[in-house]
Design an enzyme around this catalytic site. Structure first.
Site, PDB file in Angstrom:
ATOM      1  N   LYS A 152       0.865  -1.183   0.000  1.00 14.16           N
ATOM      2  CA  LYS A 152       0.000   0.000   0.000  1.00 14.16           C
ATOM      3  C   LYS A 152       0.891   1.219   0.000  1.00 14.16           C
ATOM      4  CE  LYS A 152      -4.494   0.450   0.465  1.00 14.16           C
ATOM      5  NZ  LYS A 152      -5.307  -0.599  -0.129  1.00 14.16           N
TER       6      LYS A 152
HETATM    7  N1  GLU Z   1      -6.910  -0.178  -3.368  1.00 13.98           N
HETATM    8  C1  GLU Z   1      -7.678  -1.349  -3.644  1.00 13.98           C
HETATM    9  C2  GLU Z   1      -7.743  -2.263  -2.447  1.00 13.98           C
HETATM   10  O1  GLU Z   1      -7.625  -1.817  -1.330  1.00 13.98           O
HETATM   11  C3  GLU Z   1      -7.226  -2.054  -4.920  1.00 13.98           C
HETATM   12  C4  GLU Z   1      -5.804  -2.495  -4.953  1.00 13.98           C
HETATM   13  C5  GLU Z   1      -5.360  -2.975  -6.326  1.00 13.98           C
HETATM   14  O2  GLU Z   1      -6.171  -2.993  -7.228  1.00 13.98           O
HETATM   15  O3  GLU Z   1      -4.185  -3.318  -6.451  1.00 13.98           O
HETATM   16  O4  GLU Z   1      -7.988  -3.436  -2.538  1.00 13.98           O
END
Ligand code: GLU
Length: 421
Positions: free
Chosen positions: A107
């Site tokens: 993240k």
């Molecule tokens: N931000 C989204 C999540 O928390 C998607 C992450 C992604 O598509 O890599 O799952």
């Protein structure tokens, strides 16, 4: 000692501790599974429109590299810190493992308020963030995606910045890009579509007719808006409550979701100003009676205080980490009243279609939207079945079952690879 401080990481740690106890994981193995492999902090100096310079702080945390690249969104929000980003990276790992994707979790975040930046300033923040991250990311190292406060345009700037550095277009460096740049059809809607698919599965399990059910959706970003619109148009639910960070509305007779959609479309995506009569205190909204409650905004909104008072049949966690461990213990006692679709299952449609986007980019072979959706629903169905079967077999909550499956898979991968050197 750890750099991962704050309530959100504490929550991820407490959840993991409970799962590790449930799985009887020896104490000396736990830190290796929980603590992220890498954390990068960068400063992002930007020329503001008024001629001044502002330095923003940016983060990227890569949780584990056992199966391949790490994967996860980048969040632009005022209060992001390394503890929150770390926790979100840990949750991404369990989420990817549960869905069977060959990724570890990651993240990222930039502490800024994107609503207060001009488009030029937002572009500068996005480009400089990616520029600073270039040594640490790559299509087989770490693949970014949208999260709160970022969107397709931000992904396009990330992709362009990385590609300019490499010398040719590298669409597979990010997912959630515009389709015209190698994004996939169906990615923008994927998380919300997944939430709705799983809600319908849960309704089916409870033998509730979806038509005429009532729903409250907290959050009107990418996840909340698509969820609310699809619940209303596809499932036949009546949206009785909706909110975002600017306003909350409630009407037991049902809200006009088309009018809300038009209002948000004309007002930078926000709900403020839609109605005066139907406004309600946002804290009260999630305690109103409904069949389906979808927290699709930030972490820790269902806590020890209100978990005993929520009045829904299905709690569908569109957000990451909306329910605290204390609330979880309360909900566990209310298992017969409230069916929880835990976050790492409920919102996994986003990263699943991100995976499809990455695969299509690597192969330069693109799929039709029906193919994307069919494959998405197949993976969600598999994950839902695994979770509910395990929960029933071991008499545990759906969250414990989902996390146990995710943690076990990562643990097994690490065991098979062994400890280097
Ligand atoms: N931000 C989204 C999540 O928390 C998607 C992450 C992604 O598509 O890599 O799952």
């Amino acid at each position: 000692m750890t750099i991962y401080t704050g309530p959100v990481f504490a929550m991820a740690r407490e959840q993991f501790g409970a799962i590790a106890d449930h799985l009887d994981i020896p104490l000396d193995e736990r830190d290796r599974l929980l603590y992220p492999k890498r954390a990068i902090t960068v400063s992002i100096p930007i020329h503001m429109d008024d001629g001044s310079t502002t330095v923003f702080e940016g983060y990227r945390v890569q949780h584990h590299l056992t199966f391949g690249a790490t994967k996860g969104g980048v969040r632009f929000a005022p209060n992001v810190d390394i503890g929150e980003v770390g926790a979100l990276s840990v949750w991404m790992s369990w989420k990817c493992a549960l869905a069977g994707l060959p990724y570890g979790g990651a993240k990222g975040g930039v502490a800024c308020d994107p609503q207060k930046l001009s488009i030029r300033e937002l572009e500068a923040v996005s480009r400089r963030y990616m520029q600073e991250m270039i040594p640490f990311v790559g299509p087989h190292t770490d693949v970014m995606a949208p999260d709160m406060g970022t969107n397709e345009q931000v992904m396009a700037w990330f992709m362009d910045t990385y590609s300019m550095h490499i010398g040719h277009a590298v669409p597979e460096i990010v997912t959630g890009k515009p389709v015209a740049l190698g994004g996939t059809v169906g990615r923008r809607e994927a998380t919300g579509r997944g939430v709705v698919y799983l809600v319908e599965r849960a309704l089916n399990q409870l033998k509730i007719n979806p038509v005429g059910t009532t729903a409250i959706v907290q959050g009107y970003g990418n996840v909340g808006s698509v969820t609310a619109i699809n619940l209303a148009r596809r499932t036949g639910s009546r949206i009785v409550g909706i909110s975002d960070h600017t306003a909350a509305y409630y009407d037991p007779r049902g809200l006009d979701i088309d009018s809300i959609e038009r209002h948000a479309g004309a007002n930078r995506g926000v709900l403020a100003g839609w109605s005066e009569q139907l406004a309600i205190d946002p804290g009260e909204l999630i305690e109103q009676p409904c069949d389906i409650l979808v927290p699709a905004a930030v972490e820790r909104v269902i806590n020890g205080e209100n978990a005993g008072r929520i009045k829904c049949r299905i709690l569908a966690e569109g957000a990451n980490g909306p329910t605290t461990p204390e609330a979880d213990r309360i909900l566990d006692r209310r298992r017969d009243e409230v069916l929880v679709i835990p976050d790492i299952l409920c919102n996994s449609g986003g990263v699943i279609v991100s995976y499809f986007e990455w695969v299509q980019d690597l192969q330069q072979l693109f799929w039709a939207e029906t193919e994307v959706n069919d494959k998405l629903y197949r993976l969600l169905e598999m994950a839902f079945t695994q979770v509910t079967k395990r929960a029933a077999a071991e008499n545990i909550s759906n969250r414990t079952a989902a996390m146990a499956i995710g943690v076990e898979k990562v643990r097994e991968g690490k065991r098979l690879r062994g400890l280097f050197p």
